[in-house]
Design a protein around this motif. Structure first.
Motif, PDB file in Angstrom:
ATOM      1  N   SER A  72      22.995  68.567  24.708  1.00  0.00           N
ATOM      2  CA  SER A  72      22.640  68.818  23.311  1.00  0.00           C
ATOM      3  C   SER A  72      21.429  69.746  23.212  1.00  0.00           C
ATOM      4  CB  SER A  72      22.331  67.506  22.588  1.00  0.00           C
ATOM      5  OG  SER A  72      23.447  66.643  22.614  1.00  0.00           O
ATOM      6  N   ILE A  73      21.457  70.650  22.228  1.00  0.00           N
ATOM      7  CA  ILE A  73      20.337  71.540  21.948  1.00  0.00           C
ATOM      8  C   ILE A  73      19.557  70.940  20.784  1.00  0.00           C
ATOM      9  CG2 ILE A  73      19.631  73.877  21.340  1.00  0.00           C
ATOM     10  CD1 ILE A  73      20.997  73.592  24.086  1.00  0.00           C
ATOM     11  N   ILE A  74      18.289  70.587  21.036  1.00  0.00           N
ATOM     12  CA  ILE A  74      17.483  69.903  20.041  1.00  0.00           C
ATOM     13  C   ILE A  74      16.124  70.597  19.929  1.00  0.00           C
ATOM     14  CG2 ILE A  74      18.629  67.699  20.494  1.00  0.00           C
ATOM     15  CD1 ILE A  74      16.171  66.875  22.126  1.00  0.00           C
ATOM     16  N   ALA A  75      15.315  70.137  18.991  1.00  0.00           N
ATOM     17  CA  ALA A  75      13.915  70.535  18.898  1.00  0.00           C
ATOM     18  C   ALA A  75      13.076  69.338  19.307  1.00  0.00           C
ATOM     19  CB  ALA A  75      13.580  70.981  17.483  1.00  0.00           C
ATOM     20  N   TYR A  76      12.060  69.580  20.143  1.00  0.00           N
ATOM     21  CA  TYR A  76      11.274  68.473  20.680  1.00  0.00           C
ATOM     22  C   TYR A  76       9.853  68.968  20.939  1.00  0.00           C
ATOM     23  CZ  TYR A  76      10.221  64.281  23.389  1.00  0.00           C
ATOM     24  OH  TYR A  76       9.680  63.103  23.833  1.00  0.00           O
ATOM     25  N   GLY A  77       8.902  68.024  21.018  1.00  0.00           N
ATOM     26  CA  GLY A  77       7.514  68.377  21.280  1.00  0.00           C
ATOM     27  C   GLY A  77       7.364  69.227  22.526  1.00  0.00           C
ATOM     28  N   GLY A  78       6.497  70.249  22.426  1.00  0.00           N
ATOM     29  CA  GLY A  78       6.366  71.205  23.515  1.00  0.00           C
ATOM     30  C   GLY A  78       5.839  70.602  24.799  1.00  0.00           C
ATOM     31  N   HIS A  79       6.418  70.975  25.934  1.00  0.00           N
ATOM     32  CA  HIS A  79       5.969  70.558  27.261  1.00  0.00           C
ATOM     33  C   HIS A  79       6.321  71.651  28.251  1.00  0.00           C
ATOM     34  CE1 HIS A  79      10.143  69.597  28.326  1.00  0.00           C
ATOM     35  NE2 HIS A  79      10.225  68.932  27.176  1.00  0.00           N
ATOM     36  N   ASP A  80       5.959  71.453  29.489  1.00  0.00           N
ATOM     37  CA  ASP A  80       6.129  72.511  30.496  1.00  0.00           C
ATOM     38  C   ASP A  80       7.367  72.307  31.352  1.00  0.00           C
ATOM     39  OD1 ASP A  80       5.122  74.906  31.643  1.00  0.00           O
ATOM     40  OD2 ASP A  80       4.406  73.790  33.380  1.00  0.00           O
ATOM     41  N   GLY A  81       8.313  71.504  30.887  1.00  0.00           N
ATOM     42  CA  GLY A  81       9.525  71.251  31.668  1.00  0.00           C
ATOM     43  C   GLY A  81      10.489  72.422  31.652  1.00  0.00           C
ATOM     44  N   GLU A  82      11.341  72.466  32.684  1.00  0.00           N
ATOM     45  CA  GLU A  82      12.326  73.542  32.790  1.00  0.00           C
ATOM     46  C   GLU A  82      13.351  73.484  31.662  1.00  0.00           C
ATOM     47  OE1 GLU A  82      12.386  75.952  35.865  1.00  0.00           O
ATOM     48  OE2 GLU A  82      10.430  75.265  35.176  1.00  0.00           O
ATOM     49  N   ASN A  83      13.535  72.313  31.025  1.00  0.00           N
ATOM     50  CA  ASN A  83      14.521  72.216  29.942  1.00  0.00           C
ATOM     51  C   ASN A  83      14.022  72.817  28.639  1.00  0.00           C
ATOM     52  OD1 ASN A  83      12.667  70.006  29.837  1.00  0.00           O
ATOM     53  ND2 ASN A  83      14.009  68.949  28.411  1.00  0.00           N
ATOM     54  N   GLN A  84      12.797  73.375  28.633  1.00  0.00           N
ATOM     55  CA  GLN A  84      12.320  74.141  27.474  1.00  0.00           C
ATOM     56  C   GLN A  84      12.062  75.602  27.844  1.00  0.00           C
ATOM     57  OE1 GLN A  84       9.104  72.485  25.160  1.00  0.00           O
ATOM     58  NE2 GLN A  84      10.314  70.719  24.525  1.00  0.00           N
ATOM     59  N   LYS A  85      12.595  76.016  28.966  1.00  0.00           N
ATOM     60  CA  LYS A  85      12.454  77.409  29.389  1.00  0.00           C
ATOM     61  C   LYS A  85      13.838  78.058  29.368  1.00  0.00           C
ATOM     62  CE  LYS A  85       8.458  76.347  32.284  1.00  0.00           C
ATOM     63  NZ  LYS A  85       7.899  76.310  33.655  1.00  0.00           N
ATOM     64  N   TRP A  86      13.916  79.197  28.691  1.00  0.00           N
ATOM     65  CA  TRP A  86      15.209  79.852  28.462  1.00  0.00           C
ATOM     66  C   TRP A  86      15.150  81.300  28.924  1.00  0.00           C
ATOM     67  CZ3 TRP A  86      18.877  76.465  26.955  1.00  0.00           C
ATOM     68  CH2 TRP A  86      18.438  75.274  26.368  1.00  0.00           C
ATOM     69  N   GLU A  87      16.144  81.687  29.697  1.00  0.00           N
ATOM     70  CA  GLU A  87      16.215  83.060  30.211  1.00  0.00           C
ATOM     71  C   GLU A  87      17.083  83.906  29.281  1.00  0.00           C
ATOM     72  OE1 GLU A  87      16.975  85.370  34.435  1.00  0.00           O
ATOM     73  OE2 GLU A  87      17.960  83.446  34.085  1.00  0.00           O
ATOM     74  N   PHE A  88      16.456  84.899  28.648  1.00  0.00           N
ATOM     75  CA  PHE A  88      17.161  85.836  27.770  1.00  0.00           C
ATOM     76  C   PHE A  88      17.587  87.033  28.609  1.00  0.00           C
ATOM     77  CE2 PHE A  88      15.263  83.140  24.742  1.00  0.00           C
ATOM     78  CZ  PHE A  88      15.771  83.406  23.469  1.00  0.00           C
ATOM     79  N   THR A  89      18.896  87.274  28.662  1.00  0.00           N
ATOM     80  CA  THR A  89      19.445  88.371  29.450  1.00  0.00           C
ATOM     81  C   THR A  89      20.393  89.186  28.580  1.00  0.00           C
ATOM     82  OG1 THR A  89      19.350  87.008  31.450  1.00  0.00           O
ATOM     83  CG2 THR A  89      20.716  88.992  31.543  1.00  0.00           C
ATOM     84  N   ARG A  90      20.277  90.520  28.658  1.00  0.00           N
ATOM     85  CA  ARG A  90      21.139  91.376  27.857  1.00  0.00           C
ATOM     86  C   ARG A  90      22.606  91.089  28.152  1.00  0.00           C
ATOM     87  NH1 ARG A  90      19.396  96.070  25.398  1.00  0.00           N
ATOM     88  NH2 ARG A  90      21.577  96.101  24.752  1.00  0.00           N
TER      89      ARG A  90
END
Length: 252
Positions: A72-90
């Motif tokens: 699931s894609i949710i909004a959650y309090g900010g932290h430094d986990g990999e599940n809040q890091k997203w790679e944007f690629t063309r």
């Protein structure tokens, strides 16, 4: 609604104050989208890379891959986990959005409708990343050829969904905050080939060799009255040519 647990210590996201907006842009009906002025797209200013997708409405929350179902894609309090890091690629004119936690891509759970929820899938899709017309560093993330954009509606808990971009709401605006990831750097390093080079060395040529062979066949023993034997004699000669330079005393 249960919340997603962070994978590391919680941190806060600093952000600038949003510029007040006197009025919202005029509503463009979906049927007229092809005739509307093209928005400034993110590929003009947004380089491919790793980002946190931080809510402009609540700067201490970000787009999060749920820690419970990893889907699931949710909004959650900010932290430094990999599940809040997203790679944007063309991907074509837009961008794929890939989770660094499990490599899945943000996409729709069902059809392209108002209120559609989003999930992480193994199949990438291309999202239009558009710069906000009023404030630098603010983006809308839109399903291509539609008016539907990322939204975190108030009163829905942690659910992130697609909603019409009009009327204007800050829940539909996002800040893309660049981050560094150890996992990404390790993956890049593993894809790098290392070579060791040294100065070229001049090989000393070996002296030339000349080999000759002479064979003599004696058949006298096969003649009448002979001993019935034939003698074969082969002589091999190898000549090695070397050149020695001797300098006269006193010559540099």
């Amino acid at each position: 609604m249960s919340a997603s647990p962070p994978y590391s210590s919680e941190i806060s996201f600093a952000t600038a104050m949003t510029t007040p907006r006197a009025t919202s842009p005029p509503i463009v009906q979906e049927s007229d989208m092809s005739n509307a002025a093209s928005p400034r797209t993110g590929d003009q200013v947004l380089p491919s890379g790793i980002y946190r997708i931080v809510s402009d409405h609540d700067p201490n929350s970000a787009i999060d891959l749920s820690g419970y179902d990893k889907k699931s894609i949710i909004a959650y309090g900010g932290h430094d986990g990999e599940n809040q890091k997203w790679e944007f690629t063309r991907l074509g004119p837009g961008f794929s959005i890939r989770s660094l936690f499990n490599g899945a891509y943000i996409t729709l759970e069902s059809g392209i409708i108002e209120g559609a929820t989003m999930i992480a899938s193994a199949y990438p899709v291309s999202w239009a990343v558009e710069v906000d017309d009023f404030e630098a560093g603010i983006y809308r993330i839109r399903w291509p050829n539609s008016p539907f954009i990322f939204d975190w509606p108030e009163g829905t808990g942690h659910i992130v969904q697609l909603c019409n971009r009009y009327p204007f709401k800050t829940t539909r605006l996002w800040r893309l905050v660049p981050v560094k990831s150890d996992a990404h750097l390790k993956r890049m390093k593993s894809d790098t080939l290392e070579f060791t080079t040294s100065m070229p060395q001049k090989l000393k040529p070996e002296p030339p060799l000349i080999t000759t062979a002479d064979t003599v066949i004696d058949v006298e023993g096969l003649k009448l009255g002979g001993n019935g034997e034939m003698s074969i004699t082969t002589t091999t000669t190898t000549v090695t040519t070397s050149v020695t330079v001797v300098k006269r005393l006193g010559t540099p």
